[in-house]
Structures are given as C-alpha cells and as structure tokens.
Design an enzyme around this catalytic site. Structure first.
Site, PDB file in Angstrom:
ATOM      1  N   CYS A 268       0.883  -1.175   0.000  1.00 52.98           N
ATOM      2  CA  CYS A 268       0.000   0.000   0.000  1.00 52.98           C
ATOM      3  C   CYS A 268       0.914   1.216   0.000  1.00 52.98           C
ATOM      4  CB  CYS A 268      -0.927  -0.007   1.210  1.00 52.98           C
ATOM      5  SG  CYS A 268      -1.977  -1.486   1.327  1.00 52.98           S
ATOM      6  N   LYS A 274       7.868   5.219   2.300  1.00 50.56           N
ATOM      7  CA  LYS A 274       8.527   3.988   2.751  1.00 50.56           C
ATOM      8  C   LYS A 274       9.203   3.258   1.589  1.00 50.56           C
ATOM      9  CE  LYS A 274       5.428   3.416   6.720  1.00 50.56           C
ATOM     10  NZ  LYS A 274       4.536   4.571   6.407  1.00 50.56           N
ATOM     11  N   CYS A 392      -0.854   3.086  11.274  1.00 54.22           N
ATOM     12  CA  CYS A 392      -0.685   4.305  12.079  1.00 54.22           C
ATOM     13  C   CYS A 392      -1.922   4.463  12.968  1.00 54.22           C
ATOM     14  CB  CYS A 392      -0.462   5.528  11.193  1.00 54.22           C
ATOM     15  SG  CYS A 392      -1.749   5.824   9.961  1.00 54.22           S
TER      16      CYS A 392
END
Length: 449
Positions: A268, A274, A392
């Site tokens: 994702c 990232k 998160c």
C-alpha cells in the site's frame, strides 16, 4: 461540495464580497464537519490568499478542528438557543472567534471585529449581531466559563466520546496522555537520504542554513526541527537530499532490513515515503510499489524522481493488494511491507479532522480489511521471508487483534521479537503511543521454511 469550497461559487450564491481569512476558515471547518477531509477542503479555498494569510487560515482550521468539541461546549453556554443546521457556517465562525480569543496571539478587538465582519462575507449579514454578542460575552465571562468546563477528559481534550472510551479500554494507564498528546501539533521531522549524505553531514547543512535541529537517537535517519520551516528552505530538498516523514514511519525500512538483490513488495505504497526509504537504504533491490489508486501512485513516481531514485529497478503497479490474482507474476517476495489502511488514530495530532471524520463503526470494517490484506499477501512471501504489518493506529482492533486472529489461522507464521528501544509491547508486536513520535503499530512476521 464545490459550492462550499469554491471562492468563485461563493461570490455567486452567498453574496458579492470575497471571503476574509476568518470566513474562509469557517467555510473549511464546516466542510470538514460535513464529511470532507481537511486535505481536500483546505487547498482550493486558500489558494488565492497571500502566504501570510494562508498560514493564518491553516492555524485557525487546525486549531478549531483540534478543539471542536470543547469550543462547541463553550458556544452552547453562550447561545440562548441552538443554531439551525442551515447556520452551520455561522456556528463554525463563532468557534473561529472563540479559538482566537482563547488560544491565539491575536488582538481581541481584531479577533472579534474581523470575525463579525465575516458574516457578511459568508452571505449571512443578519448574524452579525449574534456573533458579536457571543464573542463579547465570552470576553466578559471567560474566567467563569472556563472554570465551569466539566472535568471530563474527552471534553477537555476535545475527542468524540466513543474514541476516548476505546482508548481507555485499550490503554487504561495511558489513555489520558494519548488524548493530551493528540492536542499538540506534531514536530517537523526529516528523513535523510543516506544515498547522498550521512545524517551528521545533513545536520551540518542545516546548521549552516541557521535551522536548529536535533538527531533522533532511536531512528538513524531521522532529524527533528526545533521549528517548522517551508520545505523549500531545507538545503538540497529539491535535489532529494531529504524528505519530510515522522520518525515512527521511518522505522519500517530498518525492521525489514533489506539486503542486496532482495525482491520486495510495498503493498500500500502511496505516497511513497517507505518505498523511497527502502531504496535509499539498499539500492540493489527489486521493489514493487503497489497501490489501488493510480492517481495516488503518481505521487510515488514524483517522490522517487525528486529523490533521484527513479533509475533503480522499481515497478509501480495500480492494483488491489487483496486480489493478487489480478497482478502477481507468481514470483515470491523476500520481504513484504503491509502498511495497511487504518483509522489513522495514531496521527491525529497531524490530522485533527480524523477525530470528526471517523465513526465507531469504522473500526471493525477496517480491521476486516486489514485481515483480508494480510491473508491475501502471505502466500506471496518466500519461505524464510519476512512480512512487516504496520498501521498508524493505536486501537488494538487494528493492531494486535488482527495479528492474533491471523496467527491462530496461519501455522507457517511466527512473530519476531523486536529488541528495540522504542514503543511498548502489544501482543506479538510493538506499539508507539503518540508523544515524541506519531502513534504506530508494528509486527514483524517470519514465514517458516
């Protein structure tokens, strides 16, 4: 929604006067409370404002949304009768005025005068007397009103009751500190592109630019700025020397610990922070960056281009990670990063609109989606490979509960012990509660050979 957000439309249907800063803030927060995200509602309406006014409007919007429930409580004490739904913008304008008087270094006469003036800009001049009376009364009675706020953490820290109750159930010793941390804006944190220079070298560049910063010891690529600056002021930003990314999000690359030649899936990936960090940490990787939204995937491409990483072997794929049969080439991955869609409850301090856009019923649906993604991607992992599950979120339903359910079904999975200095144990994973870093849950799973 376009009528709510557009300056041009507002001139046609709300009156001929352009919105002032307070009027724009009221219109934006109204849009958010009616279901729009702040990232959607804010940019279009402030585009025509000066840079100084843009900063002021942002401060108003973030502050009013951060304190929305508490400000509503105070407004309720000041209004003789509740306002109608058709007066939603006037209600938000009152909150804009109260926020200035309570929390901003704005001269009281300017806070009241300009807020009252905004009633005409919003096409509701008849509300002028009401807004003036409410704000003047607050000025006279503020000490009594503030002292009378009930001693209820969810109200004082301005969170929906369901959210506070969920946090209290999950974290009975820390829940009030989480609420408090969510009320403070997060610091500006940078990730140094170590392909171009070391963290110490970039700290020297910041010092030369008179930007005060400190290294974050738990994260070898992270730097926290003492005060936020525009990204264009950062040395080498345009050349890809550095990115803006919270320290908690920077932990993912180190936990995956990629080595040369590995095949890696970022399931994702958008907006690409990232993915970029993985490539910065080890250039000779075969990375697939997957995202369901082709539009969001463009941001990944833009990120890689700015960081001068787009020449590395990276595949960008617009597809649903939960349906590998539609995109997978049957070659297994050595590492999989599943930064799953979630409530965002760990990043409320950066996105206060999350408090009002989320509903208690959303959490179970998101947990189901996270489980589907985890189960769909596990077969793509090589024996001996590792999958990092991350959210998160600070809700256990989106962290350790998802992992527990998966581990009960999948006998080839085992959880790695994370011997780290950050966070606290949470089931088989580890969680960071909001504070110095954003809230994040991580669990590193290994596939048995």
């Amino acid at each position: 929604m376009e009528e709510i957000l557009s300056d041009n439309n507002s001139a046609k249907w709300r009156g001929k006067r352009p919105l002032n800063s307070r009027g724009k803030a009221a219109r934006i927060t109204t849009a958010v409370m009616q279901g729009s995200s702040l990232d959607t509602a804010l940019p279009d309406l402030i585009a025509s404002s000066s840079p100084k006014d843009q900063s002021f409007i942002r401060a108003l919007c973030y502050g009013v949304l951060r304190d929305q429930r508490l400000l509503n409580h105070l407004a309720g004490q000041l209004l003789q009768t509740p306002l109608k739904s058709s007066q939603a913008e006037i209600m938000q304008l009152i909150l804009v005025g109260l926020y200035q008087l309570r929390s901003m270094r704005v001269a009281p006469h300017a806070a009241v005068g300009e807020t009252v003036e905004a009633t005409g800009h919003l096409g509701q001049p008849r509300a002028r007397g009401l807004v003036n009376a409410v704000l003047r009364r607050y000025q006279r009675e503020s000490v009594t009103l503030e002292a009378g706020i009930p001693d209820e953490p969810a109200l004082r820290y301005s969170h929906p009751r369901w959210m506070a109750q969920t946090l209290e159930k999950d974290w009975p010793e820390q829940w009030e500190s989480i609420l408090e941390a969510n009320q403070s804006p997060g610091p500006m944190v940078l990730r140094v592109n170590t392909r171009q220079q070391s963290r110490d070298e970039y700290l020297s560049l910041l010092s030369e630019a008179d930007i005060d910063a400190i290294a974050i010891k738990e994260v070898p690529t992270a730097i926290e700025l003492v005060s936020s600056v525009d990204v264009q002021q950062l040395p080498g930003f345009a050349e890809g020397c550095v990115s803006v990314q919270d320290a908690a999000a920077q932990l993912a690359a180190g936990l995956l610990a990629p080595t040369e030649g590995m095949r890696i899936l970022d399931a994702c990936a958008a907006p690409g922070g990232k993915t970029a960090h993985l490539l910065e940490s080890c250039a000779s990787l075969d990375v697939t960056a997957l995202d369901e939204s082709g539009e969001r995937l463009k941001r990944v491409a833009e990120t890689l281009h700015r960081l001068q990483l787009d020449d590395l072997p990276t595949t960008l794929e617009a597809a649903d990670a939960a349906r590998p049969e539609s995109w997978w080439d049957k070659k297994s991955y050595d590492r999989i990063l599943l930064d799953a869609p979630c409530s965002g409850s760990g990043v409320i301090r950066r996105h206060p609109d999350i408090k009002w856009l989320r509903r208690s019923t959303d959490i179970a649906a998101m947990s189901e989606q996270q489980s589907r993604l985890l189960e769909a991607l596990w077969p793509l992992l090589s024996p001996g490979g590792k999958l990092l599950y991350a959210t998160c979120s600070v809700f256990k339903a989106e962290g350790q509960d998802v992992i527990n359910a998966f581990m009960n079904k999948e006998k080839t999975a085992s959880a790695d012990h994370l011997d780290v200095e950050w966070g606290i144990p949470s089931g088989d994973g580890r969680i960071i509660l909001p504070g110095p870093m954003d809230g994040f849950f991580y669990c590193l799973l290994s596939k048995q050979k």
